[in-house]
Scaffold this motif. Structure first.
Motif, short mmCIF file in Angstrom:
data_model
loop_
_atom_site.label_atom_id
_atom_site.label_comp_id
_atom_site.label_asym_id
_atom_site.label_seq_id
_atom_site.Cartn_x
_atom_site.Cartn_y
_atom_site.Cartn_z
N PHE A 38 0.84 -1.20 0.00
CA PHE A 38 0.00 0.00 0.00
C PHE A 38 0.87 1.24 0.00
O PHE A 38 1.92 1.28 0.65
N LEU A 39 0.41 2.26 -0.73
CA LEU A 39 1.05 3.57 -0.67
C LEU A 39 0.34 4.36 0.43
O LEU A 39 -0.88 4.54 0.38
N GLY A 40 1.10 4.79 1.45
CA GLY A 40 0.51 5.49 2.59
C GLY A 40 0.56 7.00 2.40
O GLY A 40 1.64 7.59 2.30
N LEU A 41 -0.61 7.63 2.33
CA LEU A 41 -0.69 9.08 2.11
C LEU A 41 -1.02 9.77 3.44
O LEU A 41 -2.10 9.57 4.02
N HIS A 42 -0.08 10.57 3.93
CA HIS A 42 -0.21 11.18 5.25
C HIS A 42 -1.20 12.34 5.27
O HIS A 42 -1.70 12.80 4.24
N GLY A 43 -1.46 12.84 6.47
CA GLY A 43 -2.40 13.94 6.67
C GLY A 43 -1.80 15.29 6.31
O GLY A 43 -0.61 15.43 6.07
N PHE A 44 -2.66 16.31 6.31
CA PHE A 44 -2.31 17.69 5.95
C PHE A 44 -1.25 18.25 6.93
O PHE A 44 -1.41 18.16 8.14
N ARG A 45 -0.20 18.80 6.35
CA ARG A 45 0.88 19.40 7.14
C ARG A 45 1.48 18.42 8.16
O ARG A 45 1.73 18.78 9.31
N THR A 46 1.65 17.17 7.71
CA THR A 46 2.43 16.20 8.50
C THR A 46 3.50 15.65 7.54
O THR A 46 4.00 16.38 6.71
N SER A 47 3.83 14.37 7.64
CA SER A 47 4.86 13.80 6.75
C SER A 47 4.73 12.28 6.71
O SER A 47 4.02 11.68 7.53
N GLY A 48 5.45 11.68 5.78
CA GLY A 48 5.47 10.22 5.68
C GLY A 48 6.02 9.60 6.96
O GLY A 48 5.50 8.59 7.46
N ALA A 49 7.06 10.21 7.51
CA ALA A 49 7.68 9.69 8.74
C ALA A 49 6.70 9.73 9.91
O ALA A 49 6.67 8.82 10.76
N LEU A 58 3.28 9.62 9.69
CA LEU A 58 2.27 8.58 9.48
C LEU A 58 2.84 7.19 9.83
O LEU A 58 2.18 6.39 10.49
N LYS A 59 4.07 6.95 9.43
CA LYS A 59 4.73 5.66 9.72
C LYS A 59 4.80 5.46 11.25
O LYS A 59 4.46 4.39 11.77
N LYS A 60 5.22 6.49 11.95
CA LYS A 60 5.34 6.40 13.40
C LYS A 60 3.96 6.16 14.05
O LYS A 60 3.80 5.33 14.95
N GLN A 61 2.95 6.90 13.57
CA GLN A 61 1.60 6.75 14.12
C GLN A 61 1.08 5.32 13.96
O GLN A 61 0.51 4.74 14.87
N ILE A 62 1.29 4.77 12.75
CA ILE A 62 0.79 3.42 12.47
C ILE A 62 1.60 2.36 13.22
O ILE A 62 1.05 1.45 13.84
N GLU A 63 2.91 2.51 13.19
CA GLU A 63 3.75 1.46 13.78
C GLU A 63 3.71 1.45 15.31
O GLU A 63 4.04 0.44 15.92
#
Length: 232
Positions: free
Chosen positions: A13-24, A26-31
């Motif tokens: 899956f390609l993970g698309l983060h929220g507004f004014r956040t970042s890929g890093a 989103l990764k941290k939030q999920i993991e």
């Protein structure tokens, strides 16, 4: 050969983060929130959006910068800026780092994820990328720009999707609207607000069953390809 036959690759899956956040972020939030039993069954790629944040981020003081956004919008969320550029950027990632089976999105990333299969089906976005087959939507909503929405949700979204709806999420009414445009949705409720939630027992079962379904689809696709190769 026989030992490999029953082993499918993990869904990507390609993970698309929220507004004014970042890929890093989103990764941290999920993991940190999702258990190993889920994380072991899925590969997620976490790019940064193309545009540096053009204002204050809601996660300042919680997560470190830099922060990014996929596109900009007016106060009513009806006029978009840099929208086509954002879509072209996502398409480029899908092509260069693909193939992907689906999109996972949170907040602005979830709004994009929910609308992209329809835009792709109409031939107005992601025309060179492989077809989006599955969606994981966390804190999502519909596009409010009329011309984009018209193309995104008509006909309804055909691909299987899982939607996380928070009891205290300010976007929940709009997440429910998005559900009405989905043919095959799984809904995971949680008591939190606009966030990546942890799973309760029921939600975890639903998520694992959704991922197993994708895994079975991948396995039968791979077996089909194998048969075609043998026939050729």
């Amino acid at each position: 050969m026989g030992s490999e036959a029953g082993i499918a690759r993990k869904p990507r899956f390609l993970g698309l983060h929220g507004f004014r956040t970042s890929g890093a972020i989103l990764k941290k939030q999920i993991e940190t929130k999702w258990p190993k039993s889920v994380l072991d069954k899925i590969d997620i790629v976490y790019p940064d959006a193309p545009f540096p944040a053009q204002g204050k981020s809601d996660v300042e003081g919680i997560f470190d910068p830099p922060y990014y956004e996929w596109f900009q919008f007016n106060k009513e969320f009806t006029t978009y800026t840099n929208f086509d550029e954002g879509l072209a950027y996502i398409e480029d990632i899908l092509i260069r780092q693909g193939p992907f089976d689906g999109l996972l999105g949170f907040s602005q990333g979830a709004i994009l994820s929910g609308g992209l299969p329809g835009l792709q089906g109409k031939g107005v976005a992601l025309t060179k990328a492989s077809k989006i087959k599955y969606l994981i939507i966390i804190g999502g909503a519909k596009f409010r720009n009329e011309s984009v929405a018209e193309k995104a949700y008509s006909p309804p979204i055909q691909c299987p999707s899982v939607h996380f709806l928070g009891d205290n999420d300010f976007l929940k009414p709009y997440g429910l609207e998005l559900l009405e445009s989905c043919v095959d949705p799984v809904v995971i409720q949680h008591p939190k607000g606009h966030t990546i939630p942890r799973f309760d027992e029921k939600g975890l079962e639903m998520m694992l069953s959704f991922l197993e379904r994708i895994q079975e689809d991948i396995l039968s696709e791979d077996e089909g390809k194998g048969e075609n190769v043998l026939e050729a």
